[in-house]
Design an enzyme around this catalytic site. Structure first.
Site, PDB file in Angstrom:
ATOM      1  N   ARG A   1       0.845  -1.209   0.000  1.00 21.60           N
ATOM      2  CA  ARG A   1       0.000   0.000   0.000  1.00 21.60           C
ATOM      3  C   ARG A   1       0.877   1.255   0.000  1.00 21.60           C
ATOM      4  O   ARG A   1       0.533   2.273  -0.614  1.00 21.60           O
ATOM      5  CB  ARG A   1      -0.952  -0.019   1.203  1.00 21.60           C
ATOM      6  CG  ARG A   1      -2.055   1.017   1.106  1.00 21.60           C
ATOM      7  CD  ARG A   1      -3.122   0.808   2.149  1.00 21.60           C
ATOM      8  NE  ARG A   1      -2.617   0.986   3.502  1.00 21.60           N
ATOM      9  CZ  ARG A   1      -3.314   0.741   4.602  1.00 21.60           C
ATOM     10  NH1 ARG A   1      -4.560   0.297   4.519  1.00 21.60           N
ATOM     11  NH2 ARG A   1      -2.801   0.923   5.790  1.00 21.60           N
TER      12      ARG A   1
ATOM     13  N   LYS B   1      -2.808   6.441   1.263  1.00 22.68           N
ATOM     14  CA  LYS B   1      -2.608   6.980   2.617  1.00 22.68           C
ATOM     15  C   LYS B   1      -1.695   8.205   2.543  1.00 22.68           C
ATOM     16  O   LYS B   1      -0.512   8.157   2.883  1.00 22.68           O
ATOM     17  CB  LYS B   1      -2.030   5.874   3.513  1.00 22.68           C
ATOM     18  CG  LYS B   1      -2.569   5.941   4.921  1.00 22.68           C
ATOM     19  CD  LYS B   1      -2.382   4.649   5.653  1.00 22.68           C
ATOM     20  CE  LYS B   1      -2.509   4.789   7.144  1.00 22.68           C
ATOM     21  NZ  LYS B   1      -3.731   5.380   7.631  1.00 22.68           N
TER      22      LYS B   1
ATOM     23  N   GLU C   1     -16.547   5.819   4.474  1.00 21.32           N
ATOM     24  CA  GLU C   1     -15.835   5.282   5.626  1.00 21.32           C
ATOM     25  C   GLU C   1     -15.751   6.343   6.705  1.00 21.32           C
ATOM     26  O   GLU C   1     -16.206   7.474   6.527  1.00 21.32           O
ATOM     27  CB  GLU C   1     -14.447   4.791   5.238  1.00 21.32           C
ATOM     28  CG  GLU C   1     -13.504   5.849   4.687  1.00 21.32           C
ATOM     29  CD  GLU C   1     -12.104   5.296   4.422  1.00 21.32           C
ATOM     30  OE1 GLU C   1     -11.623   4.459   5.181  1.00 21.32           O
ATOM     31  OE2 GLU C   1     -11.501   5.741   3.424  1.00 21.32           O
TER      32      GLU C   1
HETATM   33  N1  PLP Z   1      -9.460   4.209   6.513  1.00 19.33           N
HETATM   34  C1  PLP Z   1      -8.692   5.253   6.827  1.00 19.33           C
HETATM   35  C2  PLP Z   1      -9.065   6.586   6.309  1.00 19.33           C
HETATM   36  C3  PLP Z   1      -7.551   5.076   7.644  1.00 19.33           C
HETATM   37  O1  PLP Z   1      -6.789   6.106   7.985  1.00 19.33           O
HETATM   38  C4  PLP Z   1      -7.256   3.782   8.116  1.00 19.33           C
HETATM   39  C5  PLP Z   1      -6.062   3.550   8.917  1.00 19.33           C
HETATM   40  O2  PLP Z   1      -5.057   3.179   8.423  1.00 19.33           O
HETATM   41  C6  PLP Z   1      -8.094   2.720   7.745  1.00 19.33           C
HETATM   42  C7  PLP Z   1      -9.192   2.980   6.951  1.00 19.33           C
HETATM   43  C8  PLP Z   1      -7.819   1.335   8.199  1.00 19.33           C
HETATM   44  O3  PLP Z   1      -6.781   0.755   7.467  1.00 19.33           O
HETATM   45  P1  PLP Z   1      -5.923  -0.416   8.076  1.00 19.33           P
HETATM   46  O4  PLP Z   1      -6.857  -1.470   8.491  1.00 19.33           O
HETATM   47  O5  PLP Z   1      -5.034  -0.852   6.976  1.00 19.33           O
HETATM   48  O6  PLP Z   1      -5.180   0.157   9.229  1.00 19.33           O
HETATM   49  C1  COI Z   2      -4.025   3.288  11.494  1.00 26.92           C
HETATM   50  O1  COI Z   2      -5.043   2.699  11.832  1.00 26.92           O
HETATM   51  O2  COI Z   2      -2.916   2.749  11.490  1.00 26.92           O
HETATM   52  C2  COI Z   2      -4.057   4.640  11.065  1.00 26.92           C
HETATM   53  O3  COI Z   2      -3.159   5.044  10.384  1.00 26.92           O
HETATM   54  C3  COI Z   2      -5.100   5.528  11.541  1.00 26.92           C
HETATM   55  C4  COI Z   2      -4.475   6.767  11.990  1.00 26.92           C
HETATM   56  C5  COI Z   2      -4.742   7.898  11.118  1.00 26.92           C
HETATM   57  C6  COI Z   2      -4.462   6.976  13.431  1.00 26.92           C
END
Ligand code: PLP
Ligand code: COI
Length: 340
Positions: free
Chosen positions: A79, A182, A218
């Protein structure tokens, strides 16, 4: 250093060191452990002017056997490459990303919380465009940092439900924008609605699709998941949502448990009142149940049937998923990598 591990919150804490790599003249250096938590930047650094910055978030867990394991870092590495591509940044090779994560954990082993405290080591890789750049163009130099810190729960803790508000005044991500990567700027833009939500008494804010304000997208820093009354796991299918690694893993665990999974558009007004269970999911928030959703613009409110607690299906998913992460259940999908 005395840390009360079970009282940790999700906040910054200085540790022994971070790992820092530099990209110049078309190549990456070998990286270095740095004890100072400060970096020196040109005042013309691209990241300061044009926001050329991406990041990741993943966790390491100390198991009952005392061993430290990192969870699905290959997914974060991929990612990170997608985010770098979207922002025209020098990509970090997968092996270098994984090596950097391992180095940062190993150099801070005494900050990996003990098993049974509920705390974890949060790992935050960051890529910055550091070359001086005043015309709008990609930087020629980059800095890649992996910092780590011990953390506790993001919200109230454990599986306690939170109230969410639906934000109509602002959008999180446009179609064909940067929602699916991200990028730091996504979070800068989310601060105003997030602060508004917090002031109104909601720790978590939910967004609809920017084009029609009809379909669920989301939360500000986590994905939306729901369980239907007939026991299906549903989550939005949208190209502007961040592909959450937690959501991906929970879908797999759901399938393993015989729970049908549907990834499809979710019409907010038509469906929100019908769900049996709703939650936010992500690395930081794990699974955080939602007790109520209030649409700020209209004052309408939908109370979830599970009230302040976690519903039975999400509880089962949580127990199984976190059981794998802590090394207490078999890692049948090969998600964990032992660090030491
Ligand atoms: N959506 C957003 C906007 C986020 O910042 C995050 C955090 O990383 C997620 C979803 C969840 O992603 P992940 O499960 O890969 O941490
Ligand atoms: C995560 O869940 O790792 C994120 O990056 C969310 C964060 C913006 C606190």
């Amino acid at each position: 250093m005395e840390i009360d591990w079970s009282k940790l919150t999700f906040s910054y804490r200085p540790v022994n060191c971070h790992v820092e790599y530099h990209y110049k003249d078309g190549q990456w250096d070998k990286g270095e452990e740095k004890t100072s938590p400060f970096i020196t930047l040109s005042i013309a650094a691209e990241c300061l002017h044009y926001g050329q910055e991406i990041f990741e978030g993943l966790k390491a867990y100390r198991g009952k056997d005392g061993k430290v394991r990192v969870f699905r870092m290959d997914m974060n590495a991929k990612r990170f490459q997608n985010s770098a591509h979207r922002c025209c940044m020098a990509p970090v090779p997968i092996e270098m990303f994984e090596e950097a994560v391992e180095r940062a954990i190993k150099a801070n082993m005494d900050f990996v919380p003990p098993y049974g405290t509920g705390a974890t080591m949060y790992i935050r890789p960051v890529l910055l465009g550091t070359g001086p750049q005043i015309g709008v163009a990609p930087a020629s130099e980059y800095t890649f940092i992996v910092m780590v810190m011990p953390v506790g729960a993001y919200y109230k803790g454990g599986l306690q439900a939170v109230r969410a508000c639906l934000v109509d005044e602002y959008d999180r991500a446009a179609p064909h924008g940067t929602g699916m990567v991200k990028v730091a700027g996504n979070y800068a833009a989310s601060l105003l609605p997030h602060e508004m939500a917090k002031k109104a008494g909601f720790p978590i804010d939910l967004y609809l699709d920017a084009a029609q304000h009809k379909y669920v997208e989301e939360f500000g820093s986590s994905n939306f998941i729901a369980i239907t009354r007939d026991g299906k796991y549903v989550t939005p299918d949208s190209p502007s949502v961040l592909p959450s690694i937690t959501n991906d893993g929970l879908q797999q665990v759901a399938r393993d448990l015989g729970i049908p999974v549907e990834k499809r558009p979710i019409d907010f007004m038509k469906e929100i009142g019908d769900f049996a269970e709703v939650a936010a999911c992500g690395t930081a928030v794990v699974i955080t149940p939602v007790s109520e959703i209030v649409r700020l613009k209209t004052g309408e409110s939908w109370k979830m049937p599970t009230g302040d607690s976690c519903g039975p299906v999400l509880q089962k998913l949580y127990d199984t998923y976190t059981g794998i992460q802590w090394g207490a259940l078999p890692d049948s999908h090969g998600w964990l990598k032992e660090i030491c």
